[in-house]
Design a protein around this motif. Structure first.
Motif, short mmCIF file in Angstrom:
data_model
loop_
_atom_site.label_atom_id
_atom_site.label_comp_id
_atom_site.label_asym_id
_atom_site.label_seq_id
_atom_site.Cartn_x
_atom_site.Cartn_y
_atom_site.Cartn_z
N PHE A 158 0.82 -1.21 0.00
CA PHE A 158 0.00 0.00 0.00
C PHE A 158 0.85 1.26 0.00
N ALA A 159 2.08 1.19 0.49
CA ALA A 159 2.99 2.32 0.34
C ALA A 159 3.32 2.53 -1.14
N ALA A 160 3.57 1.43 -1.85
CA ALA A 160 3.83 1.53 -3.29
C ALA A 160 2.61 2.06 -4.03
N LEU A 161 1.43 1.59 -3.65
CA LEU A 161 0.20 2.09 -4.29
C LEU A 161 -0.04 3.55 -3.96
N VAL A 248 5.80 -0.01 -10.13
CA VAL A 248 6.17 0.27 -11.53
C VAL A 248 5.58 1.62 -11.97
N ILE A 249 4.31 1.85 -11.61
CA ILE A 249 3.67 3.12 -11.99
C ILE A 249 4.38 4.30 -11.31
N ALA A 250 4.70 4.13 -10.04
CA ALA A 250 5.36 5.21 -9.31
C ALA A 250 6.72 5.54 -9.91
N ILE A 251 7.49 4.52 -10.26
CA ILE A 251 8.82 4.74 -10.83
C ILE A 251 8.73 5.45 -12.17
N LYS A 252 7.76 5.07 -12.97
CA LYS A 252 7.66 5.62 -14.33
C LYS A 252 7.04 7.02 -14.36
N ARG A 253 6.13 7.32 -13.44
CA ARG A 253 5.34 8.54 -13.58
C ARG A 253 5.61 9.58 -12.49
N PHE A 254 6.34 9.24 -11.45
CA PHE A 254 6.52 10.19 -10.34
C PHE A 254 7.30 11.42 -10.80
#
Length: 277
Positions: A158-161, A248-254
């Motif tokens: 949930f931290a990743a989400l 994956v989303i966080a790494i690509k879009r943050f």
């Protein structure tokens, strides 16, 4: 001159700093820790003498609420806390300023995320302690390793989400709405506030998202009708898969800069154009 701090020292210092910052923000402290405690007390005062009939048998509702709200507290301390606080810091330029310091960006982010995990674990322990002292929560020590593993998998996922949600939130003014819209409705169909059964459409929706598998896996560690070690490997794998997608989303879009701020490439292009003129 002293040597540069080690990686572990950097992360520990940043984690400590982020925890202190969290404790000094009354709104974050209330919604992350105090509100779930109030709900635990309120629900047990209203319904604590009742029981819940599940497929395994009649389960004291006090144990149901303690396990479910403890898991929800962990989600609130990671997903909701990060989803609310990080956009505010980004819009205020705090993330941008931190990025310009000698501190490695990964150390700052590691401290930020680890602090939310620590807060989640402490909050869950507080809820369980209240359950034992006030509501006769029965602890089966054979299942406690499963509870610990379930909690760690849940808070990490949930931290990743939460960071994935941050990466799609445009402004801090919309962060609270986005967080509440994505987690509160799910809580009502994920065995947090209400025990659900059957295979209706809403229950299928709840089962698709990771909150209900996490809550059920954690509740099983305190369910007297669940035999054995209490591990739910299928549910944990499902929650971890959601966490991997969020990572994956966080790494690509943050992004580190506020919405609407020009990118570094854009600034370089404008500087080059100005110099050419």
């Amino acid at each position: 001159m002293s040597s540069f701090p080690s990686t572990a020292a950097l992360i520990v210092r940043q984690t400590r700093y982020q925890i202190l910052y969290f404790l000094r923000v009354p709104v974050a402290l209330f919604f992350t820790i105090i509100l779930p405690v109030v709900m635990l007390v309120l629900f047990n005062a209203l319904f604590g003498d009742n029981t819940i009939t599940t497929d395994e048998g009649e389960w004291p509702i006090r144990q149901f609420y303690t396990g479910g709200l403890a898991a929800y507290t962990a989600v609130s301390a990671t997903y909701s806390n990060l989803g609310n606080m990080v956009p505010i810091r980004r819009d205020e330029g705090i993330l941008k300023r931190w990025r310009s310091t000698p501190l490695p960006t990964w150390a700052y982010m590691a401290g930020l995320i680890l602090s939310s995990v620590v807060i989640a674990i402490v909050s869950v322990l507080l809820m369980l302690a209240m359950g034992v002292v006030l509501y006769d929560l029965q602890i089966d020590w054979v299942k406690m390793p499963a509870a610990a593993v379930t909690l760690l998998v849940g808070v990490a996922s949930f931290a990743a989400l939460g960071m994935a949600l941050v990466s799609v939130i445009k402004t801090a003014s919309s962060s609270a709405a986005m967080v509440n819209a994505t987690i509160l409705p799910l809580a009502f169909i994920s065995d947090v506030f209400i025990a659900t059964s059957g295979d209706g459409f809403l229950l299928k929706v709840g089962g698709f998202f990771p909150l209900k598998p996490f809550v059920n896996a954690f509740q099983d560690c305190f369910n007297p009708f669940v035999d054995g070690s209490g591990f739910s490997p299928g549910r944990l794998a499902y929650v971890a898969a959601w966490g991997a997608v969020g990572l994956v989303i966080a790494i690509k879009r943050f992004t580190w800069e506020p919405s609407g701020a020009p990118s570094r490439r854009g600034r370089r292009s404008r500087k080059a154009a100005s110099a050419a003129e």
